[in-house]
Write an enzyme that holds these catalytic residues in place. Sequence first.
Site: not given
Length: 305
Positions: A79, A238, A242, A265
């Site tokens: 973030h 969101h 990321d 991720h």
Amino acid sequence: MIKQRTLKQGIKVTGVGLHSGNKVTLNLRPAAANTGVVYCRTDLNPPVSFPADAKAVRDTMLCTALVNDEGVRISTVEHLNAALAGLGIDNIIIEVDAPEIPIMDGSASPFVYLLLDAGIEEQDAPKKFIRVKKKVRVEDGDKWAEILPYNGFRLNFTIDFNHPAITKNLSTYTLDFSAQKFVQQISRARTFAFMKDIEYLQSQGLALGGSLDNAIVLDNYRVLNEEGLRFKDELVRHKMLDSIGDLFMCGYNMIGEFKAYKSGHGLNNKLLRALLEDQEAWEFATFEDKEKVPQGYTVGAQVLI
């Protein structure tokens, strides 16, 4: 000339670690031109530094974590990294007195306003971009992520959850990146989790700092946060946040188009590594003439508020 950026002055904040639940102090400091983004564990003696590097990402379970050869780690960097990418900050020292960056409210917005409060200044060195020259794609089962040539930075992300609160029309988001659009449309989107997963994680000693104050929490039917969502499609926004943070783990803003389906991720990092390892797929770009800067990178971070 489009110049590199750093902070005008240092700034400090205290928050809670998502996994430990402990107090964490974060200190953001200016850095000289060509330093890059450097994370530093100041609770260790001697302190341990982690330059932003795709190869330093060695753990992507639940977050993006930097781990060095000795096993020292800094978790939950994505973030803050997204905020740096969004504001185009090239050089910064990030000091933290714990194994993780504080979670704040679960979005990048607190970091954006910290950075803006510290002030952003240009440096007497050309800003380097990574320009994508050919398509690179990675897959994992039905999940995939790819990056293609594009004169700007465009992102398209699709999520797919079998949940009544996450309908198909709220599962895809597209952004033609600019600092202003990042701040207004992406930075405020919070991380999310399902109650059943949180209960399991906390039973394993993880996510001890997780709460309705720093995450969107869903049960089997609905969003549990009393205030609801900041955007109807906050969850996919969101995931895009990321991705912006994960792609900036090379320390350079991208010129290209990112597309992803159910990526996370790990897959984002796999894509970044695959891109950087293919010398024919990218090149460094600098711009002496501001008129030639790709759309989205022309507005200074000073014009955001």
